[in-house]
Scaffold this motif. Sequence first.
Motif, mmCIF file in Angstrom:
data_model
loop_
_atom_site.group_PDB
_atom_site.id
_atom_site.type_symbol
_atom_site.label_atom_id
_atom_site.label_comp_id
_atom_site.label_asym_id
_atom_site.label_seq_id
_atom_site.Cartn_x
_atom_site.Cartn_y
_atom_site.Cartn_z
ATOM 1 N N MET A 155 0.821 -1.210 0.000
ATOM 2 C CA MET A 155 0.000 0.000 0.000
ATOM 3 C C MET A 155 0.859 1.265 0.000
ATOM 4 S SD MET A 155 -1.613 -0.245 3.800
ATOM 5 C CE MET A 155 -2.062 1.448 4.072
ATOM 6 N N SER A 156 2.177 1.093 0.112
ATOM 7 C CA SER A 156 3.054 2.260 0.049
ATOM 8 C C SER A 156 3.473 2.575 -1.376
ATOM 9 C CB SER A 156 4.300 2.036 0.901
ATOM 10 O OG SER A 156 3.937 1.767 2.228
ATOM 11 N N ILE A 157 3.017 1.752 -2.317
ATOM 12 C CA ILE A 157 3.386 1.988 -3.706
ATOM 13 C C ILE A 157 2.248 2.725 -4.393
ATOM 14 C CG2 ILE A 157 3.907 0.871 -5.899
ATOM 15 C CD1 ILE A 157 5.086 -1.443 -4.277
ATOM 16 N N SER A 158 2.590 3.789 -5.072
ATOM 17 C CA SER A 158 1.563 4.568 -5.758
ATOM 18 C C SER A 158 0.884 3.736 -6.844
ATOM 19 C CB SER A 158 2.192 5.806 -6.379
ATOM 20 O OG SER A 158 1.269 6.427 -7.232
ATOM 21 N N LEU C 388 0.836 10.125 -1.676
ATOM 22 C CA LEU C 388 0.464 9.330 -2.842
ATOM 23 C C LEU C 388 -0.528 10.098 -3.723
ATOM 24 C CD1 LEU C 388 0.034 5.781 -1.279
ATOM 25 C CD2 LEU C 388 1.915 6.619 -2.671
ATOM 26 N N PHE C 436 8.573 5.595 -2.343
ATOM 27 C CA PHE C 436 8.326 4.341 -1.626
ATOM 28 C C PHE C 436 8.969 4.395 -0.244
ATOM 29 C CE2 PHE C 436 9.500 -0.142 -0.733
ATOM 30 C CZ PHE C 436 8.220 -0.612 -0.575
ATOM 31 N N VAL C 439 6.892 6.851 1.965
ATOM 32 C CA VAL C 439 5.540 6.395 2.288
ATOM 33 C C VAL C 439 5.583 5.145 3.161
ATOM 34 C CG1 VAL C 439 3.399 5.542 1.310
ATOM 35 C CG2 VAL C 439 4.559 7.447 0.248
ATOM 36 N N ASN C 443 4.018 4.956 6.752
ATOM 37 C CA ASN C 443 2.980 3.972 7.077
ATOM 38 C C ASN C 443 3.356 3.143 8.294
ATOM 39 O OD1 ASN C 443 0.878 4.390 5.287
ATOM 40 N ND2 ASN C 443 1.862 3.244 3.654
#
Lengths: 325, 688, 461
Positions: A155-158, C388, C436, C439, C443
């Motif tokens: 879910m951290s990948i666009s 994002l 990446f 994010v 997260n």
Amino acid sequence: MMAYIVRRALYAIPILIGVNLLTFVLFFVVNSPDDMARMHLGAKRVTDEAIQQWKAERGYDKPLAWNVQAKGIEKLTDTIFFDKSVRLFAFDFGQSDSGRNIGHDISQRMWPSLAIAVPIMLVGLTINISFSLMLAFFRGTYLDFWGVVLCVAMMSISALFYIIGGQVLLGKLLNLFPISGYDTGIHAWRFLILPVVIGIVSGIGAGSRWYRTLFLEEINKDFVRTARAKGLSEQAVLFGHVLRNALIPILTGVVVVIPTLFMGSLLLESFFGIPGLGSYTIDAISRQDFAIVRAMVFLGAVLYILGLLLTDISYTLVDPRVRLN
Amino acid sequence: MSEVAKPERSPEAPVLQVQGLKTHLGASHNPVRAVDGVDLTLRRGETFVLVGESGCGKSMIALSLMRLLPPGGRIVAGEVLLEGRSLLDLPEVAMRGERGGSIGMIFQEPMTSLNPVMTVGRQVAEAVRLHDPQHAGDSRPRVIELFRQVGIPDPERRVDEYPHQLSGGMKQRVMIAIALAGRPRVLIADEPTTALDVTIQAQVLELLKDLQRETGMAIMLITHDLGVVAETGDRVGVMYAGQLVETADVRPFFAQPRHPYSRKLFRALPGPEKRDQGLDIIPGMVPPLDQPFPLCRFLDRCEAAQAVCREAPPPWQGSPGDGYRCHLAVDQIHLEAPVLPPRRHAAKTDRPLMQARNLQMYFPIRRGVLRRTVGHVRAVDGLDLDLYPSRTLALVGESGCGKTTAGKALLQLLRPTGGSVRFDAQELTRLKGEPLRRLRRQFQIIFQDPASSMNPRMLVEDIVAEGMVAQGLGGSRADRRQRVARLLDQVGLPEAALRRYPHEFSGGQRQRIAIARALAVEPRLIVCDEPTSALDVSVQAQVLNLLKELQQELELSYLFITHNIAVVAYLADEVAVMYLGRIVEQGPVSVILNQALHPYTQALLSAVPVPDPAHHRSVLRLEGDMPSPANPPVGCHFHERCPRAEARCREAYPPMVEIDAGHRAACWLVSEGQDEQVSDISSKGESE
Amino acid sequence: MPFQPVILATDALVYLLILLAGISAFYTHRHEHLQMPWRQVGRSRTAMGALVVIGFYVVIGLLDTLHYRPANGTDAQGNPRYATEVMSVLDWAATPLREHREKTYSAPFSTHLYMRETVELPDGSKVRDYPRLKWGGAHLADPDDAAMDIVQRSLLGILVGAGLWLGVLLIFARGRWAVMRGWWQDPAHGPQRTAAWTLLVMLSLVGLSLTLAGAYHVFGTDKVGEDVFYQSLKSIRTGLVIGTLTTLVMLPAAILLGIMAGYFRGWVDDVIQYLYTTLSSVPGVLLIAAAVLMMQIYMSNHQDEFNSLTERADLRLLFLCLILGVTSWTSLCRLLRGETLKLRQLEYVQAAQAFGVGHFTTLMRHILPNVTHIVLIVVVLDFSGLVLAEAVLSYINIGVDPNTNSWGNMINSARLELARDPVVWWSLAAAFVFMFALVLAANLFADVVRDAFDPRLRERS
């Protein structure tokens, strides 16, 4: 029960009026139709006649909300507000700024959108539930830990990278699927597989992790302890009690998005050149076709409210606590 | 009815044996030793009661036996033998056959222990299919039979209902049906009635007794209520800090408890005979269980401790099933007769401090598309109350009778729908804004739950001073602080508490802070809304002592809202009994407790378990549950459950009749005999 | 003065954010019970590692926030004249990266351009070949030595990183070896060890970029020959600003309306609920699109109101934060309303009522402090989603100004080159790696923060 649903349905009316007013203010009050015309005609030294003509062609030449010159009821009806905003309530979307019939476009383009969105939702839901149920079954073990890490990483990948990566890897390098395009009727599937697969994969991370939290929340409840005290096996507890209860928030969370599936997926459709409503919207945005954007804002709001209503109804169907009260 | 073939066993045969059980929770390097070496034996057909205060590990024993420990819990030592087979050595698959089969378990919270989206019938059927191969195919008849066995009326219809459609008592019966489905030899009941009202508790305990007689199963009952022990137990085990400190047969235990802790527990119990004195307390707190105990766990709180107690851990004296864990012989244990200051009870004055007349608190029920009001929940429906200076009125009733709402409506925390509340001759219901705000310092409230009654983000100093600041009392900041320190001292807390946060205190201490907070504005009336029902017996005694002491010192009047009759007997001067929003009987405490006339009062009192196994009371069991206040029955609200209801009870609500000075009741049966006498009664002052 | 400080609109808000964070950190430090959840965060290995990564991003973002105009000669009176171009400290520090412009595409670590050009040989003849780069590997006499040179520089870079690392550790240990050894052996210092290892990795990356980035284009160059590594660094600020300022600007409205709706109920509640239901029923992307289109019209019709391109781009960034805030405050508002409904039933609120404490005081004293943990969790959880979202919005051309460096713009411009054969992949790769890492770290950190502050609060998807 019926009364409750009728009440909720009636509540949609003031909301839609609110949405309508909001879009009207945004599109016609913040910037006047003159500004729009100037923007569209581009040139710095655009003549007043050109502006007037542009407005007249699109019906933006009337007063905003009150026509002093008109008579009787037409003081209200012969205005931009009535023509462009009030008519939306009858789903009369009018003409796009480039002169096309928006209503017709929408009815044509929603089918490709559905062809992508529905399989993504159904298959994605199945995969996410199975995966998260497995994580819940192995909770506290390394499998669970690394499963969650995988989810967080995914879910951290666009979404953009899923699409680009999928196109390059599966489409270009391995040559398995056409990279973009669309075909009518039954032949469309060749063009649909890749976007559908990408849509599913990009949703696994967030979806599975969310469902796992739901499952774990149910697992800690007292009635699950009761079920174990009966001597039920862990599988029976998981499927018979935990899944059953967690499905209520899962299903109602899905129901709310079902109507909005019509709106299609902005990114997937535009990357893969699928003529759905998503790419329609994107094209309108990039062409700055305000009539279409306005129509889509209203349509989106209607569908979302419909989704909320369906959620209420599905709650009453699925949850005996609501149904029998 | 029972199909259980009773195997011929000697009555002495042990069904369940537990030896040296140790259960740890949490991290392995610093575990919480929740159960720390427990031995016990359960025989066929007997009821063994585990009694102890919260956090002593009694529930953990139950969960260990079932091997249903929460995550992080593990059994580190010991043996559990069920009819000679070791349960701890069974593989998980085989253990499942025992769970719900030979051992059934019921839990404390019937509200949350059933799956809300499954019909109760299916939940019972699950257990039947697993453990009753004979009925595995078509389980429905067996489920209905089980429902009938646990006394659920109309079982054919009930099996298809969902848990939320059943009352708390009915849900607990369903739980019992689940536990019975496998025809267990052992039934573990973990506080099965704590969440229920006394009249329902009486029904459930009686049901358990009946079922035991029918099936011959052994019951392990876990409770914190010595009354329940006396009522239901054959043998008793007293838990303290993870260990059993005393095991005995029930009758000798109540006649002569041996362990100092057991003895102190009895002395801390409130009751009518202790009215004129304070209650004995156990100083200090239960030690945290994340440490090894080289010595006696009760040492720090024990006034009988001698030199030998500080040398070695206490041995078990007596036989495994009948003994206690202490160095001292019974006659060596000297507990000082506590020097308890006498307590006076103030006499009634002429003028009430607060007077409520026909107080009503209705909550509208809205239905339909337009949310029109279609009816009202009549939480409080015509309440007459007089509160006198320096005296305590107890408002008694079961949950949902409207007693808490009544308290809040009196203080204008909820604005009453109708009626009048006068405080010192001033009408409160019409008062608004600043005048009401200024008057608020005169009447205060203390709540039930010490956990949520204080803002976790505020210092104790600011919590106690909040009222003073709001009312503009106490002068400068420094003066206020001094006064807060004095108040804390008054409720028995050190000055250091000023700069600390609520979470650093135990439940009892927090309740003291709440009392200090209320006292800070020098009120004349305090509404105490179940202030001790969340506390353990020993802590409850401290709070009751404090309340009584303060009343005497500060001439406070209390409206004491509670369901605990023992507390009423100890503290109250007068009692008002509430049922479905109305007072059904009211009078001086001795009259109500001994000569109650209203059938509901009688039933309520007889349902209270008394901590004395020799006590034989004429039990007046109530059937069914309290009706909804949204839709009270026509006629007397109580007639549907009343064992003595007559025709006219179904027609009209009985008037309140004065029977004796200050003793009034609303019942047709009472007013019948009293009609002519009422006029005769001269207004004698009551003796007290 | 050799420079004139410039504070752009977003800079001011970033400073405000830092000030607020500083005040709350100070306040938390003074209150033991407020520290407890943070201590739990500190005990998590994941959180500590993630925090180090985020820290590096924040430092770069802050360097890029200190803006100035360099002096550019003097005017007639001898007063310094300042350039119109706004620079940041990061620009200054990365001057070689900024100035090493090639003609067009070049692959990472390449010494030659990615495209053939007609090259004039010393003898005057012309061939079509890949010409040498102007900067990338220009110090090498023979481009074939590049591999060896890169290895040498990498080793040196790692050594520099390790040296820095030891220095940092020694500062933390107040210069004593024994303290450091203690950290290594004590099992209770696991999180610190994780942080230390992450620090080593990050500092090695810093060392590598110090030794390599000046001599090569480590992520290649883009169509107009700009260094992609430099673009990625510049994009950090954009991502951070969107991720933080959006929540900052929406907080006042969300908190005020949320707790008012829950506390007062009745018609206040009805109005606020109507407001957020209406706003949230408009699909977010469309609302943003409509608002951004309107803003574009406004900006194109009022060109002369902006002093510089930078200022205009900055205002557009701020506006994007605002409009993202408008679409995202509703969920926080709904959460706070629910929590306030629960809180107002609590007995301490009723006790305050019994004392005659006023509504405003009750809200400030009893409600607000007890919902701050929810606000904090939402702020942390929303961050990664917003980063994002920026990429997606910029891709649809309704994000930041095309002149602003952002990962979204990088992807957007690179995607058109995907059809090229062989593929120009490095812009995408750089944007992917940078996004990446940020994010993922955010997260992981957010997860721990949520568990520490309120494990029961479920995120709303």
